[in-house]
Design an enzyme around this catalytic site. Sequence first.
Site, PDB file in Angstrom:
ATOM      1  N   TYR A  69       0.845  -1.189   0.000  1.00 28.47           N
ATOM      2  CA  TYR A  69       0.000   0.000   0.000  1.00 28.47           C
ATOM      3  C   TYR A  69       0.883   1.243   0.000  1.00 28.47           C
ATOM      4  O   TYR A  69       1.532   1.562   0.979  1.00 28.47           O
ATOM      5  CB  TYR A  69      -0.929   0.015   1.214  1.00 28.47           C
ATOM      6  CG  TYR A  69      -1.841  -1.184   1.331  1.00 28.47           C
ATOM      7  CD1 TYR A  69      -2.149  -1.971   0.224  1.00 28.47           C
ATOM      8  CD2 TYR A  69      -2.415  -1.525   2.553  1.00 28.47           C
ATOM      9  CE1 TYR A  69      -2.990  -3.075   0.337  1.00 28.47           C
ATOM     10  CE2 TYR A  69      -3.259  -2.620   2.674  1.00 28.47           C
ATOM     11  CZ  TYR A  69      -3.534  -3.388   1.570  1.00 28.47           C
ATOM     12  OH  TYR A  69      -4.360  -4.481   1.688  1.00 28.47           O
ATOM     13  N   HIS A 134       0.263 -12.117   1.697  1.00 25.90           N
ATOM     14  CA  HIS A 134      -0.780 -11.343   1.016  1.00 25.90           C
ATOM     15  C   HIS A 134      -1.341 -12.097  -0.196  1.00 25.90           C
ATOM     16  O   HIS A 134      -2.543 -12.059  -0.460  1.00 25.90           O
ATOM     17  CB  HIS A 134      -0.195  -9.999   0.575  1.00 25.90           C
ATOM     18  CG  HIS A 134      -1.200  -8.924   0.370  1.00 25.90           C
ATOM     19  ND1 HIS A 134      -0.862  -7.589   0.317  1.00 25.90           N
ATOM     20  CD2 HIS A 134      -2.539  -8.954   0.200  1.00 25.90           C
ATOM     21  CE1 HIS A 134      -1.941  -6.860   0.132  1.00 25.90           C
ATOM     22  NE2 HIS A 134      -2.972  -7.659   0.049  1.00 25.90           N
ATOM     23  N   PRO A 214     -15.658  -5.190   2.605  1.00 22.41           N
ATOM     24  CA  PRO A 214     -17.011  -5.634   2.956  1.00 22.41           C
ATOM     25  C   PRO A 214     -18.092  -4.695   2.427  1.00 22.41           C
ATOM     26  O   PRO A 214     -19.268  -5.053   2.438  1.00 22.41           O
ATOM     27  CB  PRO A 214     -16.986  -5.647   4.489  1.00 22.41           C
ATOM     28  CG  PRO A 214     -15.987  -4.582   4.843  1.00 22.41           C
ATOM     29  CD  PRO A 214     -14.920  -4.702   3.792  1.00 22.41           C
ATOM     30  N   LEU A 215     -17.680  -3.506   1.971  1.00 20.80           N
ATOM     31  CA  LEU A 215     -18.626  -2.548   1.392  1.00 20.80           C
ATOM     32  C   LEU A 215     -18.507  -2.492  -0.128  1.00 20.80           C
ATOM     33  O   LEU A 215     -18.851  -1.488  -0.755  1.00 20.80           O
ATOM     34  CB  LEU A 215     -18.395  -1.161   1.998  1.00 20.80           C
ATOM     35  CG  LEU A 215     -18.764  -1.050   3.480  1.00 20.80           C
ATOM     36  CD1 LEU A 215     -18.307   0.284   4.054  1.00 20.80           C
ATOM     37  CD2 LEU A 215     -20.258  -1.232   3.678  1.00 20.80           C
TER      38      LEU A 215
END
Length: 344
Positions: A69, A134, A214-215
Amino acid sequence: MTTTQSLPKRPLGKQGLVSSIQGYGCMGLSGFYLDKDVPTGQTDVEDGIKVIHRAIDLGVTHLDTSDIYGPYTNEELVGKAIAGKKLDCLATKFAISFGAEGPTIDGSKEHVRRSVEGSLKRLNVKQIDLYYQHRVDRTRPIEEAWQALKELVNEGKVKYLGISEASAAEIRKAHAIHPISACQLEWSLWTRDAEADVIPTCRELGIAIVAYSPLGRGLLTGQYKSASDFHKDDWRLQGQPRFRGENFDKNLALVDKVRALAAAKNCTPGQLALAWVHAQGDDVFPIPGTRRVKYLEENVAAAHIKLTADDKQALEDIFDVKQVAGERYDPDFMTTTHQSGAKR
């Protein structure tokens, strides 16, 4: 629906790790999901720290980041934000790099060791609570990475281990070398493919499920109406077919159908979608991310929404797998997911 009610905690996995029932995904603070209202799209470091501090104030004890990231800048931001703060679960990951030819996955012992040293330095900690592979390097036996990870636990550099986007068979191989505390996977109303075999395997082995996105990468919140709502360089437009063309329009129509259900529960569509993930079981820990305190507070409030069996069924009927348009990644990155691993 808003609340100041703090998040409770529960065990994450069977090895002793504890977490708030909802974590915070830090990825969006450092690239990938860009802010349309900022020329560079990047969240200011101080603003990012404020969001993390508010999360901790609300009882979030589980922060999730990765060396990719940024790359690297997200771990640095998190390291600054957690100085002097107490967490139960500081999680980061290794394995992915991006180049001109697309994603590269490295599961070599040498890379595992280089990666953990870099993460420890950037996070400014002596031990990482939860360290994930990952993505699985499918050019070599998974045992190589997991023998190296086991050594890191024995040396005290890492406390617990996790894996992300691994197939059921890969999870079993890794777990046989060292117990896995958490499996991270994409799980939401519009991404449910892991329910077929990965999630049952985790439950059989006592592995907690950490649900990322989750959204639905923000789409399930109902905030987006068209592609113009995104920064032109946002990764969702570049690498995720669900956000492009007719797929995007079809998926927006599904979100519109949730609004009436959300109104009946006195919450937002995003809160209802997040409550659905929480309703999947006590072994599930969603890690929604946001750049704004307002939405962070909404997400925390969603953890306290209770769904009936009828509520769950109504949502699942809307988001039937056949109704969701487009793959979650472009073909090159789909090769790094558990779906690709299952085909080997």
